[in-house]
Design a protein around this motif. Structure first.
Motif, PDB file in Angstrom:
ATOM      1  N   SER A 165     -13.630 -70.713  15.115  1.00 58.63           N
ATOM      2  CA  SER A 165     -14.091 -69.435  14.543  1.00 58.63           C
ATOM      3  C   SER A 165     -13.368 -69.120  13.238  1.00 58.63           C
ATOM      4  O   SER A 165     -13.989 -68.659  12.261  1.00 58.63           O
ATOM      5  CB  SER A 165     -13.862 -68.305  15.552  1.00 58.63           C
ATOM      6  OG  SER A 165     -14.661 -68.505  16.700  1.00 58.63           O
TER       7      SER A 165
ATOM      8  N   ILE B 103     -14.725 -71.351  10.468  1.00 64.18           N
ATOM      9  CA  ILE B 103     -16.022 -70.856   9.991  1.00 64.18           C
ATOM     10  C   ILE B 103     -15.823 -69.674   9.042  1.00 64.18           C
ATOM     11  O   ILE B 103     -16.427 -69.595   7.963  1.00 64.18           O
ATOM     12  CB  ILE B 103     -16.912 -70.464  11.181  1.00 64.18           C
ATOM     13  CG1 ILE B 103     -17.343 -71.715  11.955  1.00 64.18           C
ATOM     14  CG2 ILE B 103     -18.135 -69.678  10.716  1.00 64.18           C
ATOM     15  CD1 ILE B 103     -18.067 -71.423  13.252  1.00 64.18           C
TER      16      ILE B 103
ATOM     17  N   SER C 165     -14.480 -70.797   5.753  1.00 63.53           N
ATOM     18  CA  SER C 165     -15.481 -71.545   4.988  1.00 63.53           C
ATOM     19  C   SER C 165     -16.402 -70.601   4.219  1.00 63.53           C
ATOM     20  O   SER C 165     -16.693 -70.816   3.029  1.00 63.53           O
ATOM     21  CB  SER C 165     -16.300 -72.427   5.937  1.00 63.53           C
ATOM     22  OG  SER C 165     -15.460 -73.362   6.598  1.00 63.53           O
TER      23      SER C 165
ATOM     24  N   MET D 210     -22.846 -69.672  10.798  1.00 60.31           N
ATOM     25  CA  MET D 210     -22.431 -70.756  11.696  1.00 60.31           C
ATOM     26  C   MET D 210     -21.819 -70.130  12.944  1.00 60.31           C
ATOM     27  O   MET D 210     -21.170 -69.085  12.875  1.00 60.31           O
ATOM     28  CB  MET D 210     -21.389 -71.671  11.024  1.00 60.31           C
ATOM     29  CG  MET D 210     -21.942 -72.534   9.903  1.00 60.31           C
ATOM     30  SD  MET D 210     -20.714 -73.705   9.252  1.00 60.31           S
ATOM     31  CE  MET D 210     -19.600 -72.588   8.374  1.00 60.31           C
ATOM     32  N   GLU D 211     -22.027 -70.794  14.085  1.00 58.70           N
ATOM     33  CA  GLU D 211     -21.439 -70.312  15.334  1.00 58.70           C
ATOM     34  C   GLU D 211     -21.189 -71.489  16.268  1.00 58.70           C
ATOM     35  O   GLU D 211     -21.861 -72.526  16.190  1.00 58.70           O
ATOM     36  CB  GLU D 211     -22.360 -69.297  16.006  1.00 58.70           C
ATOM     37  CG  GLU D 211     -23.722 -69.842  16.405  1.00 58.70           C
ATOM     38  CD  GLU D 211     -24.587 -68.774  17.067  1.00 58.70           C
ATOM     39  OE1 GLU D 211     -24.013 -67.750  17.485  1.00 58.70           O
ATOM     40  OE2 GLU D 211     -25.808 -68.978  17.178  1.00 58.70           O
TER      41      GLU D 211
ATOM     42  N   VAL E 216     -20.921 -77.004  16.514  1.00 58.09           N
ATOM     43  CA  VAL E 216     -21.088 -75.873  15.611  1.00 58.09           C
ATOM     44  C   VAL E 216     -22.533 -75.903  15.134  1.00 58.09           C
ATOM     45  O   VAL E 216     -22.997 -76.923  14.598  1.00 58.09           O
ATOM     46  CB  VAL E 216     -20.121 -75.952  14.410  1.00 58.09           C
ATOM     47  CG1 VAL E 216     -20.488 -74.891  13.369  1.00 58.09           C
ATOM     48  CG2 VAL E 216     -18.686 -75.752  14.869  1.00 58.09           C
TER      49      VAL E 216
ATOM     50  N   ALA F 210     -25.610 -74.295  12.738  1.00 58.81           N
ATOM     51  CA  ALA F 210     -25.763 -73.602  11.456  1.00 58.81           C
ATOM     52  C   ALA F 210     -27.168 -73.012  11.344  1.00 58.81           C
ATOM     53  O   ALA F 210     -28.164 -73.661  11.703  1.00 58.81           O
ATOM     54  CB  ALA F 210     -25.513 -74.566  10.305  1.00 58.81           C
TER      55      ALA F 210
END
Length: 341
Positions: free
Chosen positions: A49, A52, A55, A90-91, A97, A99
């Motif tokens: 997390s 992400i 990023s 994203m998750e 992951v 997107a």
């Protein structure tokens, strides 16, 4: 973000009708299919997390680009850097992951025409191989991590292995664990069938029926069983009877030795203990012991009357050994008994 190494690798095959949500990178340890595969890379689930968030924080405009053949990584102006799509979110889901992608017309056309089949993430790692930053992705045709499943835009396109893995609660990229779990389930089913057959139950609720059999109280035939208290009382009475019989036998053997003149008053305690503990050993002693007390009865033929001597003969030494009495003490007791008579 210093001391980071950038990686590009084709990971996920895309369908001809791409959806707006794709697999982007594994969570956990993974290796690339090229020469970089000698080094293990990892995106820790606990850090995913934060990776992400970092990023998107570092991305221009808050979105990450998906280009063609990673051309945007070439020096500015030397290659066509048009975007095929933009990663807007994203998750983490399971061991991947995912997107969310807003495809451009060129990107969607390239995928629908099968000009490109794979999406390749661009990410940076630390020296220990841990993913620190995701910079985007590219459409490519040379996968370096082909083990990720194809992301279909429709449910009916899902890989059946993925469905099985989901039902088992396992990852689809762990075939050994999937096989192991299925084998265990088959073994359990076989064992349950054997139990049901032995119990004589049938139907869809065999487990319920078997459990009911196990929890039910057994039927007891009063003619074959007695209460535990009665059984314990009988055991006590039997033990008392055995003790009485053994005591009677020991007393009879002691009296026989007294009548034969082989047991002196000084030997009573020892003889009583020996007869009570080991009647057979006492009887063996009584058979070998000499007559020590003259009761006025005829001598046994061939056995001379005991005489006062300064040493024990062989038989007397054996008797003293069986009695556990010192030879000198035995001699003194024997001579005193002879002197009395």
């Amino acid at each position: 973000m210093t001391n980071l190494t950038r990686h590009v690798c084709a990971l996920t095959p895309l369908p001809s009708e791409p959806g707006d949500r794709i697999e982007l990178i594994p969570v956990g340890a993974f290796r690339l299919a090229d020469k970089r595969g000698r080094t293990e890379m990892r995106l820790d689930g606990a850090e995913a997390s934060s990776v992400i968030a970092a990023s998107f924080a570092a991305a221009t405009g808050g979105v990450l680009p998906i280009d063609f053949d990673h051309r945007s990584l070439a020096p500015q102006g030397t290659a066509d850097s048009r975007a095929a799509g933009w990663i807007t979110a994203m998750e983490v889901e399971g061991d991947r992951v995912f997107a969310s992608v807003d495809w451009t017309a060129e990107g969607r056309q390239a995928l629908e025409g099968r000009s490109y089949r794979f999406v390749s993430p661009v990410f940076k790692t630390r020296r220990d191989g841990r993913v620190a930053l995701i910079e985007g992705a590219g459409l490519v045709n040379n996968p370096a991590l082909p083990e990720l499943r194809q992301l279909a835009s429709k449910d009916e396109d899902m890989d059946p292995i993925e469905t099985i893995a989901g039902l088992l609660g396992l990852a689809a990229d762990a075939p050994d664990k999937i096989v192991e779990r299925i084998e265990a389930l088959c073994e359990t089913e076989t064992q349950m069938a054997s139990i049901a057959e032995a119990a004589g139950v049938t139907g869809d609720d065999t487990v319920t029926q078997v459990c009911a059999r196990l929890s039910a109280k057994p039927e007891v035939d009063p003619a074959k069983y007695v209460p535990l208290s009665t059984f314990a009382e009988l055991q006590t009475q039997f033990a008392s009877l055995q003790s009485t019989v053994a005591g009677d036998k020991a007393e009879a053997a002691l009296q026989q030795a007294r009548d034969a003149g082989k047991l002196t008053p000084g030997m009573e305690d020892w003889a009583t203990q020996l007869a009570s503990k080991d009647l057979g050993q006492f009887e063996a002693w009584a058979a070998a012991a000499p007559v020590l007390v003259n009761l006025g009865k005829p001598r046994v033929a061939g056995r001379p009357a005991p005489q006062k001597t300064e040493a024990l003969d062989e038989t007397e030494r054996q008797v003293a050994s069986l009695m556990g009495v010192d030879e000198d003490e035995f001699l003194a007791t024997r001579n005193a008994a002879v002197k009395e008579h």
